[in-house]
Design a protein around this motif. Sequence first.
Motif, PDB file in Angstrom:
ATOM      1  N   ILE A 190     -10.101  -6.108   5.727  1.00 41.89           N
ATOM      2  CA  ILE A 190     -10.059  -6.927   4.555  1.00 41.89           C
ATOM      3  C   ILE A 190      -8.089  -7.955   5.026  1.00 41.89           C
ATOM      4  O   ILE A 190      -8.094  -7.154   6.237  1.00 41.89           O
ATOM      5  CB  ILE A 190      -8.904  -5.731   3.562  1.00 41.89           C
ATOM      6  N   ASP A 191      -7.137  -8.886   4.413  1.00 42.23           N
ATOM      7  CA  ASP A 191      -6.135  -9.034   4.675  1.00 42.23           C
ATOM      8  C   ASP A 191      -5.817  -9.475   6.058  1.00 42.23           C
ATOM      9  O   ASP A 191      -6.519 -10.526   5.547  1.00 42.23           O
ATOM     10  CB  ASP A 191      -5.220  -7.100   4.825  1.00 42.23           C
ATOM     11  N   GLU A 192      -5.617  -9.492   7.024  1.00 39.58           N
ATOM     12  CA  GLU A 192      -5.423 -10.941   7.603  1.00 39.58           C
ATOM     13  C   GLU A 192      -5.931 -10.172   9.414  1.00 39.58           C
ATOM     14  O   GLU A 192      -6.315  -8.969   9.075  1.00 39.58           O
ATOM     15  CB  GLU A 192      -4.439 -11.649   8.092  1.00 39.58           C
ATOM     16  N   THR A 242      -2.892  -5.662  18.087  1.00 39.10           N
ATOM     17  CA  THR A 242      -2.865  -5.940  17.374  1.00 39.10           C
ATOM     18  C   THR A 242      -2.926  -5.229  15.842  1.00 39.10           C
ATOM     19  O   THR A 242      -3.355  -3.552  16.260  1.00 39.10           O
ATOM     20  CB  THR A 242      -4.835  -7.013  16.952  1.00 39.10           C
ATOM     21  N   LYS A 243      -2.846  -5.669  14.824  1.00 35.43           N
ATOM     22  CA  LYS A 243      -3.412  -4.878  12.966  1.00 35.43           C
ATOM     23  C   LYS A 243      -3.674  -5.299  12.416  1.00 35.43           C
ATOM     24  O   LYS A 243      -4.373  -6.086  11.754  1.00 35.43           O
ATOM     25  CB  LYS A 243      -1.806  -4.415  12.673  1.00 35.43           C
ATOM     26  N   TYR A 244      -4.802  -3.819  11.906  1.00 37.30           N
ATOM     27  CA  TYR A 244      -6.345  -4.335  10.958  1.00 37.30           C
ATOM     28  C   TYR A 244      -6.077  -3.235  10.075  1.00 37.30           C
ATOM     29  O   TYR A 244      -5.258  -2.645   9.517  1.00 37.30           O
ATOM     30  CB  TYR A 244      -7.291  -4.212  11.457  1.00 37.30           C
ATOM     31  N   GLU A 245      -6.181  -3.764   8.989  1.00 39.21           N
ATOM     32  CA  GLU A 245      -6.530  -2.753   7.748  1.00 39.21           C
ATOM     33  C   GLU A 245      -7.597  -2.979   6.952  1.00 39.21           C
ATOM     34  O   GLU A 245      -8.537  -4.305   7.451  1.00 39.21           O
ATOM     35  CB  GLU A 245      -5.219  -3.670   6.417  1.00 39.21           C
ATOM     36  N   PHE A 246      -8.275  -1.907   6.806  1.00 41.26           N
ATOM     37  CA  PHE A 246      -9.228  -1.841   6.505  1.00 41.26           C
ATOM     38  C   PHE A 246      -9.583  -1.612   4.751  1.00 41.26           C
ATOM     39  O   PHE A 246      -8.792  -0.363   4.481  1.00 41.26           O
ATOM     40  CB  PHE A 246     -10.556  -0.328   7.311  1.00 41.26           C
ATOM     41  N   VAL A 305       5.008 -12.102   2.870  1.00 42.90           N
ATOM     42  CA  VAL A 305       4.326 -12.352   3.022  1.00 42.90           C
ATOM     43  C   VAL A 305       3.011 -13.802   2.002  1.00 42.90           C
ATOM     44  O   VAL A 305       3.180 -15.009   1.703  1.00 42.90           O
ATOM     45  CB  VAL A 305       3.549 -12.669   4.595  1.00 42.90           C
ATOM     46  N   ARG A 306       2.665 -12.859   1.533  1.00 42.85           N
ATOM     47  CA  ARG A 306       1.837 -13.266   0.566  1.00 42.85           C
ATOM     48  C   ARG A 306       1.983 -13.638  -0.735  1.00 42.85           C
ATOM     49  O   ARG A 306       2.762 -12.116  -1.256  1.00 42.85           O
ATOM     50  CB  ARG A 306       0.040 -12.710   1.064  1.00 42.85           C
ATOM     51  N   ASP A 307       1.458 -13.854  -1.706  1.00 40.21           N
ATOM     52  CA  ASP A 307       1.727 -13.379  -3.926  1.00 40.21           C
ATOM     53  C   ASP A 307       0.299 -13.249  -3.858  1.00 40.21           C
ATOM     54  O   ASP A 307      -0.983 -13.819  -3.289  1.00 40.21           O
ATOM     55  CB  ASP A 307       1.991 -14.628  -4.256  1.00 40.21           C
TER      56      ASP A 307
HETATM   57 MG   LIG Z   1       0.893  -7.593   5.399  1.00 43.03          MG
END
Ligand SMILES: [Mg+2]
Length: 327
Positions: A226-228, A211-215, A32-34
């Motif tokens: 981090i991330d969204e 939901t899904k988190y990234e750390f 989804v992201r660059d």
């Molecule tokens: Mg992602």
Amino acid sequence: MTVSAKHIMDHLGDALVSVDLSFLGEKQSGKVRDLYRHGDKLILVATDRLSAFDYILGLVPFKGQVLTQLSAFWFDATRDLIGNHLLQVPDPNVTVARACTPLPVEVVVRGYITGVTSTALWRQYSLGERRIYGIDFPDGLRKNDRLPEPVITPTTKARDGGHDERITSAEIVTSGLVPAHQWQRVCEAAVAIFKRGQRIARRGGLILVDTKYEFGLNAKGEVVLIDEIHTPDSSRYWIADTYEARHAAGEEPENFDKELIRLYYAARGYRGEGAPWPLPADLAVEASARYMRTYEMLTQNPFIPGETPAGPRIEQAMRKWVKTADV
Ligand SMILES: [Mg+2]
Ligand SMILES: Nc1ncnc2c1ncn2[C@@H]1O[C@H](COP(=O)(O)OP(=O)(O)OP(=O)(O)O)[C@@H](O)[C@H]1O
């Protein structure tokens, strides 16, 4: 809502597939992201690409702006609970973040027992499992029941093309993926921001279901988010008003996330085999309206669409940003 279906339809052709910002460095593309690495910063350009079933189906106007601005809203609303990577939003589609070392796990938090995929709680529970992700569940739960406390159901981060695998908290620590003290911090923070998220969502008429988190670790070695955060791409939302009555009647809750896309494809015979057909225009418009509406319900602010086409606007903003950025 401030933006009409006609306005979205008129801007279908302007939706952002990508933008070349090679003056920032080498572009890396997620689904989804660059991303561009610029010194100690990471620049995340949220495009309008819609991914589902592990494919890019097409473009949804203003989706990148919603992801960027909604994440910024949530980063601000949770920064007292855990530090995060957000530094600046120099354009409605661009996040300038602190580059971090991502922890190698996806931190999924669930407030309800639901879902159909192999990593979903309900799927495992309905197959008779009572110990899932190392957590014990009682007999007698029904699909879509609220859990007494949110649970953390982590997965490994899939390498290119692979699928995320279930893992327990104990395995994360014993395998050395994440040291115990960091994992403890992750779990405390994840539950705290999830509960905050549920409260804020409820105010806007939505249930934050999971939901899904990234750390990641910052330069000081501290755990940061981090991330969204809490976007419709990373979260499941239901309409709050109708949940109780529908659940009591044995009906599925009214979803208010990307489920709309999955149901549309499923209803027309897509069974997850091979590449799905491209996103139809009417569905892109409906999805766009839903992303914007979600932004408005959660933030309680009107969504103000950025100038289109977004590509040249982003390039201009980032040429200006790069001159003032100290690397
Ligand atoms: Mg992602
Ligand atoms: N502050 C950060 N430092 C380092 N990496 C980050 C940071 N924030 C986000 N990332 C990484 O940037 C990428 C974001 O891109 P994107 O979400 O488009 O890709 P993806 O994760 O491959 O796709 P999907 O989310 O659909 O699974 C992720 O790999 C994420 O781990």
